[in-house]
Motif scaffolding. Structure first.
Motif, mmCIF file in Angstrom:
data_model
loop_
_atom_site.group_PDB
_atom_site.id
_atom_site.type_symbol
_atom_site.label_atom_id
_atom_site.label_comp_id
_atom_site.label_asym_id
_atom_site.label_seq_id
_atom_site.Cartn_x
_atom_site.Cartn_y
_atom_site.Cartn_z
ATOM 1 N N LEU A 209 0.844 -1.193 0.000
ATOM 2 C CA LEU A 209 0.000 0.000 0.000
ATOM 3 C C LEU A 209 0.882 1.246 0.000
ATOM 4 C CD1 LEU A 209 -2.718 -1.001 2.637
ATOM 5 C CD2 LEU A 209 -2.800 -1.240 0.146
ATOM 6 N N LEU A 210 0.705 2.075 -1.022
ATOM 7 C CA LEU A 210 1.400 3.363 -1.098
ATOM 8 C C LEU A 210 0.462 4.511 -0.772
ATOM 9 C CD1 LEU A 210 3.492 2.924 -4.381
ATOM 10 C CD2 LEU A 210 4.231 2.541 -2.026
ATOM 11 N N THR A 211 -0.830 4.269 -0.885
ATOM 12 C CA THR A 211 -1.836 5.306 -0.641
ATOM 13 C C THR A 211 -3.165 4.630 -0.336
ATOM 14 O OG1 THR A 211 -3.153 7.056 -1.677
ATOM 15 C CG2 THR A 211 -2.166 5.451 -3.147
ATOM 16 N N THR A 212 -3.959 5.280 0.490
ATOM 17 C CA THR A 212 -5.286 4.732 0.785
ATOM 18 C C THR A 212 -6.211 4.834 -0.424
ATOM 19 O OG1 THR A 212 -5.951 6.883 1.698
ATOM 20 C CG2 THR A 212 -5.133 5.225 3.252
ATOM 21 N N GLU A 213 -5.822 5.591 -1.452
ATOM 22 C CA GLU A 213 -6.627 5.669 -2.669
ATOM 23 C C GLU A 213 -6.677 4.337 -3.402
ATOM 24 O OE1 GLU A 213 -8.575 8.253 -3.988
ATOM 25 O OE2 GLU A 213 -8.297 8.750 -1.877
ATOM 26 N N GLN A 214 -5.800 3.416 -3.048
ATOM 27 C CA GLN A 214 -5.830 2.094 -3.673
ATOM 28 C C GLN A 214 -7.136 1.345 -3.389
ATOM 29 O OE1 GLN A 214 -1.198 1.523 -2.727
ATOM 30 N NE2 GLN A 214 -2.132 -0.405 -3.360
ATOM 31 N N LYS A 215 -7.861 1.770 -2.359
ATOM 32 C CA LYS A 215 -9.125 1.095 -2.027
ATOM 33 C C LYS A 215 -10.109 1.163 -3.178
ATOM 34 C CE LYS A 215 -11.444 5.094 0.073
ATOM 35 N NZ LYS A 215 -12.029 5.644 1.302
ATOM 36 N N ARG A 216 -9.965 2.131 -4.073
ATOM 37 C CA ARG A 216 -10.883 2.284 -5.205
ATOM 38 C C ARG A 216 -10.413 1.534 -6.450
ATOM 39 N NH1 ARG A 216 -10.817 7.486 -2.806
ATOM 40 N NH2 ARG A 216 -12.872 8.067 -1.996
ATOM 41 N N ALA A 217 -9.228 0.990 -6.404
ATOM 42 C CA ALA A 217 -8.666 0.312 -7.571
ATOM 43 C C ALA A 217 -9.183 -1.118 -7.670
ATOM 44 C CB ALA A 217 -7.135 0.321 -7.493
ATOM 45 N N PRO A 218 -9.159 -1.694 -8.863
ATOM 46 C CA PRO A 218 -9.567 -3.093 -9.019
ATOM 47 C C PRO A 218 -8.477 -4.031 -8.505
ATOM 48 C CG PRO A 218 -8.735 -2.259 -11.092
ATOM 49 C CD PRO A 218 -8.752 -1.082 -10.147
ATOM 50 N N LEU A 219 -8.795 -5.308 -8.443
ATOM 51 C CA LEU A 219 -7.812 -6.345 -8.137
ATOM 52 C C LEU A 219 -7.611 -7.155 -9.401
ATOM 53 C CD1 LEU A 219 -6.049 -7.876 -6.067
ATOM 54 C CD2 LEU A 219 -8.039 -9.342 -5.632
ATOM 55 N N LEU A 220 -6.403 -7.132 -9.931
ATOM 56 C CA LEU A 220 -6.096 -7.866 -11.153
ATOM 57 C C LEU A 220 -5.647 -9.286 -10.827
ATOM 58 C CD1 LEU A 220 -4.125 -5.088 -13.099
ATOM 59 C CD2 LEU A 220 -6.587 -5.515 -13.064
ATOM 60 N N ASN A 221 -5.834 -10.176 -11.803
ATOM 61 C CA ASN A 221 -5.399 -11.572 -11.645
ATOM 62 C C ASN A 221 -5.909 -12.185 -10.344
ATOM 63 O OD1 ASN A 221 -4.036 -11.341 -14.067
ATOM 64 N ND2 ASN A 221 -2.069 -10.872 -13.119
ATOM 65 N N ALA A 222 -7.171 -11.961 -10.038
ATOM 66 C CA ALA A 222 -7.735 -12.475 -8.789
ATOM 67 C C ALA A 222 -7.782 -13.993 -8.817
ATOM 68 C CB ALA A 222 -9.131 -11.913 -8.580
ATOM 69 N N LYS A 223 -7.375 -14.614 -7.720
ATOM 70 C CA LYS A 223 -7.445 -16.067 -7.575
ATOM 71 C C LYS A 223 -8.567 -16.484 -6.633
ATOM 72 C CE LYS A 223 -3.955 -16.934 -10.263
ATOM 73 N NZ LYS A 223 -4.192 -17.562 -11.587
ATOM 74 N N PHE A 224 -9.044 -15.545 -5.803
ATOM 75 C CA PHE A 224 -10.159 -15.806 -4.904
ATOM 76 C C PHE A 224 -11.115 -14.614 -4.963
ATOM 77 C CE2 PHE A 224 -7.010 -18.700 -3.286
ATOM 78 C CZ PHE A 224 -7.744 -19.811 -2.871
ATOM 79 N N SER A 225 -12.400 -14.896 -4.967
ATOM 80 C CA SER A 225 -13.390 -13.830 -5.094
ATOM 81 C C SER A 225 -13.441 -12.922 -3.877
ATOM 82 C CB SER A 225 -14.781 -14.441 -5.323
ATOM 83 O OG SER A 225 -15.140 -15.309 -4.253
ATOM 84 N N THR A 226 -12.936 -13.370 -2.743
ATOM 85 C CA THR A 226 -13.034 -12.580 -1.519
ATOM 86 C C THR A 226 -11.866 -11.614 -1.317
ATOM 87 O OG1 THR A 226 -11.976 -14.412 -0.335
ATOM 88 C CG2 THR A 226 -14.383 -14.327 -0.303
#
Length: 459
Positions: free
Chosen positions: A75-92
């Motif tokens: 984590l470099l910034t709390t703004e990452q909370k709005r970003a997607p998750l790429l290459n997800a291996k688990f839906s959670t």
């Protein structure tokens, strides 16, 4: 994939890392977690800190997700909370990361002002040798600290402060005082500004995993089941009785109904069911046109429906079934009988209002992949994989449609389609030309049939 990136349909909402200070913080965290560093001067990261450019540079797109099990994060910034998750291996995983950031936002904001926060989503499984290992995942614990161990040092300082207050002769303990001063220089005044991250753990009962060809595990419901989108998993190798494969349509339908996980679109409140079904029909026409080699570039909705009228007899059963259902919904025509053997069956459903509605809508997208809008919203990994195999004309039509009719009002579209609390989707439609030039084309039980009931959903 370049077309999707240009339109903000792929890698949208990533956080740019361009300043030397942030790049150096990222490298400290990356080296702390993996022993590797990047030579790139700027790149983009998702909610977990994964960067497609760094993955390309390292030749390893699982560099923060070894074996696809315990996801590490930067984590470099709390703004990452709005970003997607790429290459997800688990839906959670994305939901866990977002909740962790939001719960600890004030602390993380202070910590990331000076350093990167590195951590891991930890469970008891470190490798997926067999599907049985999925059942060993009971909970996920979030562990995190700065690369300099600020949180750990703050906890130690807090303990020393309590000891100083508690012990009568602490004023004369020069070693204790010196240690407190040294730690305070790193952490600041923990009595006024405590540096502490909330200890968080998440129970894992119902989830999807990309392992073993894609598996949905439902064990937090009354009637448990494992549903595999790849090869059938031998029920003798897992600790629950029901193991289904994608072709077990009747059994999957019974499972969804027995647990009250779905509802018919035409019976859902507050939606324009006919409009939703007509759009699904258009997508089915587009799929049929692709197989027939018809050029759809620039085609409007009117063009698609004109094409359907001219080629009605050559359209698949899904189209005709949905058309009959629309006729009933709009004109009170004949009530069609739609059972789970009908290829249109799962196109007529959406998740009902429950905690796992996003997971169920993802499963429905897996079972009804011609509905490209639901596929894109609910199951991006599968969307990107299927997109790579489409004809250029279908790629063009779908990308134009999603840009024109989804990106302009994503929240409204999700609410209209799914109701309740629509699935989280914070990918922002921001073209990223410099990113396009550097990324490659990666993705990124033998039960009897249910008895017939009155109405379309007889079984």
């Amino acid at each position: 994939m370049k077309r999707l990136i240009e339109k903000g349909l792929m890698f949208g909402g990533l956080i740019e890392v361009a300043s030397p200070a942030l790049v150096e913080r990222y490298n400290r965290a990356l080296e702390h977690l993996t022993g590797k560093r990047t030579a790139l001067d700027d790149f983009h990261i998702d909610i977990s800190g994964y960067s497609p450019e760094v993955g390309d540079e390292l030749g390893d797109h699982l560099y923060l997700n070894h074996a696809g099990v315990n996801r590490q994060f930067i984590l470099l910034t709390t703004e990452q909370k709005r970003a997607p998750l790429l290459n997800a291996k688990f839906s959670t995983s994305r939901g866990i990361l977002r909740q962790f950031i939001e719960t600890n936002e004030a602390q993380l904001f202070a910590l990331t002002a000076r350093d990167a926060v590195a951590g891991e989503l930890v469970n008891s499984v470190f490798a997926m040798e067999s599907p049985a290992r999925l059942f060993d995942i009971q909970r996920v614990v979030v562990e995190a600290d700065t690369t300099k161990g600020t949180v750990r040092q703050a906890e130690k300082l807090a303990e020393l402060v309590n000891r100083f207050k508690r012990e009568e002769d602490a004023w004369f303990d020069d070693v204790l005082i010196a240690e407190m001063i040294g730690l305070a220089q790193e952490t600041g005044d923990v009595t006024r500004n405590p540096v502490r991250l909330e200890q968080m753990e998440f129970q894992q009962e119902n989830f999807w995993t990309a392992h073993f060809g894609g598996v949905y595990l439902f064990r937090g419901v009354k009637h448990q089941a494992l549903i595999s989108m790849g090869e059938r998993i031998d029920p003798g190798t897992i600790p629950i009785e029901v193991s289904l494969a994608a072709q077990d349509r009747s059994q999957i339908a019974r499972f969804l109904q027995a647990n009250d996980l779905v509802e018919p679109i035409v019976k859902a409140r507050g939606v324009d069911a006919a409009a939703i079904l007509r759009q699904k029909m258009d997508f089915i026409v587009v799929d049929a046109a692709q197989e027939a080699g018809v050029d759809l570039r620039g085609a409007t909705r009117a063009d698609i429906r004109a094409l359907a009228r001219k080629n009605t007899r050559r359209l698949p059963q899904e189209y005709h079934t949905l058309n009959a259902l629309v006729n009933w919904a709009e004109n009170r025509g004949r009530w069609p009988e739609i059972d789970s053997d009908n290829p249109a069956y799962f196109y007529t459903l959406r998740a009902s209002d429950h905690a796992d509605r996003d997971l169920v809508n993802q499963l429905l997208a897996d079972l009804a992949p011609k509905d490209v809008r639901q596929l894109f919203i609910c199951h991006k990994e599968l969307f990107y994989r299927l997109y790579a195999g489409w004809s250029e004309t279908k790629k063009s039509y779908v990308a134009d449609f999603l840009e024109r009719e989804y990106l302009v009002d994503k929240a409204g579209a999700r609410h209209a389609l799914f109701g309740h609390d629509a699935p989280l989707d914070d990918d922002r439609a921001v073209p990223q030309e410099d990113l396009i030039a550097r990324v490659g084309p990666w993705g990124a039980v033998g039960a009897a049939k249910p008895a017939k009931r009155s109405g379309p959903w007889g079984g």
